[in-house]
Design a protein around this motif. Structure first.
Motif, PDB file in Angstrom:
ATOM      1  N   ALA A 283       0.833  -1.208   0.000  1.00  0.00           N
ATOM      2  CA  ALA A 283       0.000   0.000   0.000  1.00  0.00           C
ATOM      3  C   ALA A 283       0.863   1.252   0.000  1.00  0.00           C
ATOM      4  O   ALA A 283       0.539   2.252  -0.654  1.00  0.00           O
ATOM      5  N   LEU A 284       1.991   1.213   0.708  1.00  0.00           N
ATOM      6  CA  LEU A 284       2.913   2.349   0.718  1.00  0.00           C
ATOM      7  C   LEU A 284       3.488   2.578  -0.677  1.00  0.00           C
ATOM      8  O   LEU A 284       3.545   3.724  -1.161  1.00  0.00           O
ATOM      9  N   THR A 287       0.862   4.135  -2.959  1.00  0.00           N
ATOM     10  CA  THR A 287       0.612   5.549  -2.652  1.00  0.00           C
ATOM     11  C   THR A 287       1.734   6.429  -3.179  1.00  0.00           C
ATOM     12  O   THR A 287       1.492   7.466  -3.809  1.00  0.00           O
ATOM     13  N   LEU A 288       2.978   6.032  -2.938  1.00  0.00           N
ATOM     14  CA  LEU A 288       4.115   6.817  -3.414  1.00  0.00           C
ATOM     15  C   LEU A 288       4.181   6.819  -4.940  1.00  0.00           C
ATOM     16  O   LEU A 288       4.526   7.826  -5.562  1.00  0.00           O
ATOM     17  N   LYS A 290       1.846   6.869  -7.072  1.00  0.00           N
ATOM     18  CA  LYS A 290       0.882   7.755  -7.725  1.00  0.00           C
ATOM     19  C   LYS A 290       1.464   9.138  -7.973  1.00  0.00           C
ATOM     20  O   LYS A 290       1.038   9.849  -8.879  1.00  0.00           O
ATOM     21  N   THR A 356       9.680   4.690   2.938  1.00  0.00           N
ATOM     22  CA  THR A 356       9.774   5.794   1.978  1.00  0.00           C
ATOM     23  C   THR A 356      11.213   5.959   1.506  1.00  0.00           C
ATOM     24  O   THR A 356      11.477   6.186   0.319  1.00  0.00           O
ATOM     25  N   PHE A 382       4.878  10.902   4.559  1.00  0.00           N
ATOM     26  CA  PHE A 382       4.249   9.591   4.408  1.00  0.00           C
ATOM     27  C   PHE A 382       4.394   8.729   5.661  1.00  0.00           C
ATOM     28  O   PHE A 382       3.779   7.672   5.743  1.00  0.00           O
ATOM     29  N   SER A 386       0.440   9.931   7.859  1.00  0.00           N
ATOM     30  CA  SER A 386      -0.442   8.940   7.239  1.00  0.00           C
ATOM     31  C   SER A 386      -0.910   7.949   8.289  1.00  0.00           C
ATOM     32  O   SER A 386      -0.353   7.867   9.381  1.00  0.00           O
ATOM     33  N   LYS A 394      -5.593   0.163   2.753  1.00  0.00           N
ATOM     34  CA  LYS A 394      -4.900   1.223   2.038  1.00  0.00           C
ATOM     35  C   LYS A 394      -4.406   2.266   3.028  1.00  0.00           C
ATOM     36  O   LYS A 394      -4.788   2.264   4.204  1.00  0.00           O
ATOM     37  N   LEU A 395      -3.546   3.151   2.528  1.00  0.00           N
ATOM     38  CA  LEU A 395      -3.008   4.226   3.350  1.00  0.00           C
ATOM     39  C   LEU A 395      -3.817   5.495   3.145  1.00  0.00           C
ATOM     40  O   LEU A 395      -4.219   5.807   2.020  1.00  0.00           O
ATOM     41  N   VAL A 396      -4.052   6.202   4.216  1.00  0.00           N
ATOM     42  CA  VAL A 396      -4.675   7.524   4.156  1.00  0.00           C
ATOM     43  C   VAL A 396      -3.565   8.537   4.417  1.00  0.00           C
ATOM     44  O   VAL A 396      -2.959   8.537   5.492  1.00  0.00           O
ATOM     45  N   THR A 397      -3.273   9.374   3.442  1.00  0.00           N
ATOM     46  CA  THR A 397      -2.166  10.325   3.562  1.00  0.00           C
ATOM     47  C   THR A 397      -2.693  11.750   3.661  1.00  0.00           C
ATOM     48  O   THR A 397      -3.890  11.999   3.578  1.00  0.00           O
TER      49      THR A 397
END
Length: 709
Positions: A283-284, A287-288, A290, A356, A382, A386, A394-397
């Motif tokens: 998930a990390l 997110t990164l 994107k 990260t 992140f 997050s 999923k991650l919420v950032t």
């Protein structure tokens, strides 16, 4: 480039049974008892300091601040015992005090030395504290200073008064009571007195604080509370049993190995835990990816090693007790351990931050091309900013870490922040802990600000520039000009955005109950007259409730300890009590409970406002009229923009009434790195009436027992 980023974290509450590693690698629970203090020197050069719990020809088990560690004798080089242990441990603690450079650190060292009979070292430590802060009250008390009517007396003067029959009451020296003979006494360092509460017969011998109403509950209400406490005890046992199995796990050779799209997860906790960390890391990456869509420059998958518990992590890696995890740039690996840290820290926060960096290492051929504001700003954004949505996986950032926010807002207001015209090219050797807040806020502004599309293009362009050459302030300024006008315009927009930010709510209100999954606690209001107020949260506040149109408030706050190794009583004596006495008057301390757990209880009053200046003090102000005032022809003290109105004394506005000081009661639950504080602040005339409401909230306080990834 040599790059190692370690997150410093600490356990908050040692609520779980202490675990140790036996020779086979399995984890066994050990009975913890006081014993001889030793230093176990391992053959790899590392050391374990603590009390001997068990010792045999095959292994030695040592209890330290982080739990019990069992070590095979085949790994032991030597065991240091006796006075040499105290001497070497003092040297280690002294190095920490030097690094901290604070009066509280030296005072804590002095207290430690005093308890072990190292009088000279204790005295030197207290004197060091006073060199840093000449008004450090706990150190002055320890050296024999005292106050008479608010004025400090030297140790010699205080000793003379004590010899004449004066007595010590915390920091104060009190004259002899009428008729009492003057008995010479030898002064001795004394910690602030604790007012001990008296057992209340109506509460079955339990301690109740003065003016408390717990003992006045009806028998039915007391039984209900006892049932509630029993429920909590059973819930804790179930939770601890589940966590115990996770911390036992399996020996490292039998660990779970999960190869996913972007990572290889190796974890010797339970298979469920390993699978959870696998989807967290994916998930990390998603997110990164994107935002930063560059292709990988390294084909190898980073390995994420997660040990089953803290002890094994320290033994396997050689890291100290304050390290929660780290990134290895050469191998691209991330190393951490399964557990929770502090009030909100978890293995997830370590993995998000260090993961990260691993993502950066996989995408960037040369991380050294980028300044630290970019590298660390991303990791904090992140990591701290997050959280996990476990149900949706999923991650919420884009969240706002309150400590970073309050830090940067304070620096901007005081003009202490690093301007963007300098931050973009700040050398690595000048990048310190204080710059993490600046870097996070710039990253948050670019990704989530009012012109986020421009900001995200700024970051992508900056990323691509660094793929070709080293980037710094010049490239930062070029992009600021391209997307925001120039770096000064960007500075203005960034400051305006940051100063208007508010921290994310610490939790949610559901009827009478407030619950915080981030800070793992819940409280319940006593009745509907108390209203939750979530939009007036201050620096350390997590939740606030208030009776409308009054000054009566109840809040839960977070307090931080300056050093994880401080024992609760040392922290209270050296930091919390002096801070309370400095700001408030008539501070008293009791024993008590918060949510059925042992807590410190304090009562204190606001200090009265400073008296108004006398007529003599204000005479000079009347003569200080400016030339502009004289030229305007208006009465002195009235500017041309003001309407002079009537100037007769009879028409002067009445001075505003000064509100009466509030009375406070505070419950403090102390852990290793932080503490919860529940505080009630009431009008003094209503204090006794509202105290039962506060005690209801104190009883309702409950630590939430759930896995935090």
């Amino acid at each position: 480039m040599k790059f190692l980023c370690a997150i410093l974290l600490g356990f908050l509450f040692a609520s779980l049974p202490v675990m140790g590693l036996c020779p086979s690698g399995a984890v066994t629970a050990l009975a913890v008892e006081e014993g001889e203090r030793v230093i176990v020197v391992l053959k790899d050069g590392s050391e374990v300091i603590g009390e001997v719990i068990e010792e045999s020809g095959e292994k030695i088990s040592v209890k330290s601040v982080f739990g019990v560690t069992s070590i095979e004798m085949s790994r032991v080089e030597s065991i240091i015992r006796g006075a040499e242990v105290s001497r070497r441990e003092f040297e280690q603690r002294q190095k920490r005090a030097i690094r901290r450079g604070s009066a509280a650190g030296w005072h804590s060292l002095g207290r430690w030395a005093l308890e072990r009979g190292l009088q000279d070292k204790a005295t030197n430590s207290f004197q060091k504290a006073l060199e840093i802060d000449p008004e450090h009250e706990p150190s002055k008390i320890a050296l024999g200073w005292g106050k008479v009517e608010g004025q400090w007396k030297t140790p010699e003067e205080a000793e003379g008064l004590v010899n004449k029959g004066w007595r010590r009451d915390g920091v104060n020296l009190l004259p002899p009571r009428a008729g009492a003979p003057a008995v010479p006494k030898q002064p001795e360092p004394k910690k602030p007195d604790i007012v001990r509460p008296v057992p209340d017969p109506s509460s079955g011998g339990r301690i109740s604080t003065p003016e408390g109403l717990i003992g006045k509950l009806s028998p039915q209400e007391q039984k209900r509370r006892e049932r509630e406490l029993e429920r909590r005890r059973k819930d804790r046992e179930k939770f601890e049993d589940k966590k115990r199995r996770e911390y036992e796990g399996v020996p490292w050779p039998h660990r779970s190995v999960i190869k996913s799209r972007n990572w290889q997860i190796e974890c010797n906790s339970t298979p469920e835990v390993a699978r959870t960390y696998q989807w967290i890391m994916e998930a990390l990456s998603a997110t990164l990816g994107k935002i930063f869509k560059s292709p990988d420059v390294r084909s190898q998958k980073p390995v994420v090693k997660i040990y089953r518990n803290h002890d094994e992590f320290m033994l396997k890696t050689g890291m100290g007790g304050g390290v929660g995890g780290f990134y290895q740039p050469n191998s691209q690996n991330v190393v951490a351990y399964h557990g929770t840290f502090g009030l909100t820290g978890t293995t997830y926060t370590v993995l998000a931050h260090e993961g990260t960096h691993a993502f950066q290492g996989k995408k960037l051929a040369r991380m050294g091309n980028y300044p630290n504001w970019f590298i660390e700003g991303m990791a904090v954004y992140f990591g701290d900013g997050s959280k996990l949505d476990y149900k949706k996986k999923k991650l919420v950032t884009g969240l706002i870490p309150r400590d970073r926010l309050f830090h940067i807002q304070e620096k901007i207001v005081e003009g202490r922040h690093t301007q963007l015209s300098k931050l973009g090219g700040l050398p690595r050797n000048r990048f310190s802990g204080t710059h993490y807040a600046d870097s996070w806020s710039v990253m948050h502004f670019l990704i989530n600000g009012p012109e986020s599309k421009k900001g995200q293009r700024f970051l992508v362009d900056y990323w691509r520039m660094g793929e070709k050459r080293r980037v710094g302030q010049r490239q930062f300024n070029e992009l600021a000009k391209k997307y925001f006008g120039d770096v000064d315009d960007m500075e203005e927009a960034w400051q305006e955005y940051v100063l208007e930010l508010k921290p994310d709510p610490a939790g949610e209100v559901d009827g009478d109950r407030f619950s915080s999954m981030d800070f793992m606690f819940s409280i319940t209001r006593s009745d509907a007259k108390w209203q939750y107020v979530l939009d007036e949260i201050q620096d350390r506040d997590l939740v606030l409730m208030r009776i409308p149109d009054t000054r009566n408030e109840i809040r839960v706050r977070i307090l931080s300890k300056s050093e994880d190794s401080q024992r609760p009583q040392d922290w209270v004596d050296s930091e919390l009590l002096p801070a309370l006495r400095k700001k408030y008057r008539d501070v008293r301390s009791f024993s008590g409970e918060l949510g059925g757990l042992d807590a410190y209880v304090f009562e204190f009053y606001d200090r009265p406002p400073e008296p108004e200046k006398s007529a003599e003090e204000t005479d000079g102000e009347k003569d200080s009229e400016t030339e502009e005032d004289q030229q305007s022809g208006l009465p002195v003290g009235i500017s041309p923009q003001q309407d002079p109105g009537g100037t007769d004394a009879e028409e002067k506005d009445e001075p505003e009434a000064i509100p009466d000081p509030l009375k406070h009661r505070s419950y403090v639950l102390v852990g290793v790195s932080n503490a919860y504080e529940l505080r009630g602040s009431f009008e003094e005339k209503e204090f006794n009436t509202l105290l039962s409401d506060l005690e209801w909230v104190a009883f309702s306080f409950e630590k939430i027992l759930r896995n935090r990834w």
